[in-house]
Design a protein around this motif. Structure first.
Motif, PDB file in Angstrom:
ATOM      1  N   TYR A 174      -1.089  -7.962 -24.485  1.00  0.00           N
ATOM      2  CA  TYR A 174      -0.606  -6.902 -23.612  1.00  0.00           C
ATOM      3  C   TYR A 174       0.536  -7.443 -22.770  1.00  0.00           C
ATOM      4  N   PHE A 196      -0.664 -10.828 -21.122  1.00  0.00           N
ATOM      5  CA  PHE A 196      -2.083 -11.135 -21.140  1.00  0.00           C
ATOM      6  C   PHE A 196      -2.616 -11.078 -22.563  1.00  0.00           C
ATOM      7  N   PHE A 233     -10.159 -11.045 -20.643  1.00  0.00           N
ATOM      8  CA  PHE A 233      -8.755 -11.388 -20.555  1.00  0.00           C
ATOM      9  C   PHE A 233      -8.532 -12.853 -20.206  1.00  0.00           C
ATOM     10  N   GLY A 234      -7.428 -13.381 -20.734  1.00  0.00           N
ATOM     11  CA  GLY A 234      -6.962 -14.684 -20.327  1.00  0.00           C
ATOM     12  C   GLY A 234      -6.262 -14.611 -18.981  1.00  0.00           C
ATOM     13  N   PRO A 235      -5.795 -15.763 -18.483  1.00  0.00           N
ATOM     14  CA  PRO A 235      -5.208 -15.818 -17.141  1.00  0.00           C
ATOM     15  C   PRO A 235      -3.780 -15.292 -17.059  1.00  0.00           C
TER      16      PRO A 235
END
Lengths: 113, 112
Positions: free
Chosen positions: A35, A90, A104-106
């Motif tokens: 995203y 993201f 989600f990742g950071p």
């Protein structure tokens, strides 16, 4: 962050250069997503993957390509970066085959100058 | 194009008060989800409500879903300063739940 890492976390690049962002997961989930998040637009889907070598386009895929050669890695490539691709990116995984909650990742903050 | 639209765009309340955020969507769904995002961080999944459910609770969170009006609300009771964040609704589609469409979010500020 459910075993999701993104690299790099920050990047500044010049217009016209190629850029690859990496998403890595440790839990062998089938679905992975990229995203972008921009002020005023919320979160928009670029590409997603439903298995090794299986990918599909999202809402804003122009100018981006992806690859998934291993279950754990999902790469996002900007072939020739433009200033309009300055954003926070993201990666996410989906942990449910039916309900599809996402984790989600950071995030990666990309600036194209 | 955005499927879900949150309302209001921003909300400022005092600690201890309740916060209500709304989400409207356009097409039929299987599930609706709510996520929280703290500043500079990734989104965190809060709660999922199926299309055949009308209300769901999780701790201080209460979610309602009205499929006839294509709308959902998220209520946070007895808010705390730590609840300060942006909140997003996300919808799938009847054709498949593997892709979500996120709204633009409600920015909640809880003042101590």
């Amino acid at each position: 962050d459910a075993g999701i890492t993104q690299s790099p976390r920050h990047k500044v690049t010049e217009t016209g250069t190629p850029v690859t962002l990496r998403c890595h997961q440790t839990e062998n989930h089938r679905y992975m997503y990229w995203y972008r998040q921009d002020p005023g637009h919320g979160l928009r889907l670029i590409h997603y993957s439903y298995g090794v070598k299986d990918t599909d386009k999202g809402e804003v895929s122009d100018g981006y390509s992806v690859s998934r050669s291993k279950t754990e890695d999902f790469l996002l490539t900007l072939e020739s970066a433009t200033s309009s691709q300055t954003s926070v990116y993201f990666c996410a995984i989906s942990v449910g085959e039916v309900r599809h909650e996402q984790y989600f990742g950071p995030g990666t903050r990309l600036t194209v100058t | 194009s955005q499927q879900g639209e949150e309302d209001p765009q921003a909300l400022s309340i005092q600690e201890g008060e309740n916060a209500t955020m709304n989400c409207s969507y356009k097409t039929s769904i299987n599930n609706l989800q709510w996520y929280r995002q703290n500043s500079g961080r990734g989104l965190v999944h809060l709660i999922l409500i199926r299309s055949n459910e009308r209300e769901k609770h999780s701790g201080r969170l209460r979610v309602t879903l009205d499929t006839s009006k294509k709308s959902s609300s998220l209520l946070i009771t007895a808010s705390r300063a730590a609840d300060t964040a942006s909140y997003f609704c996300a919808t799938d589609s009847v054709g498949g739940s593997e892709k979500l469409v996120f709204g633009k979010g409600t920015k909640l500020t809880v003042n101590p």
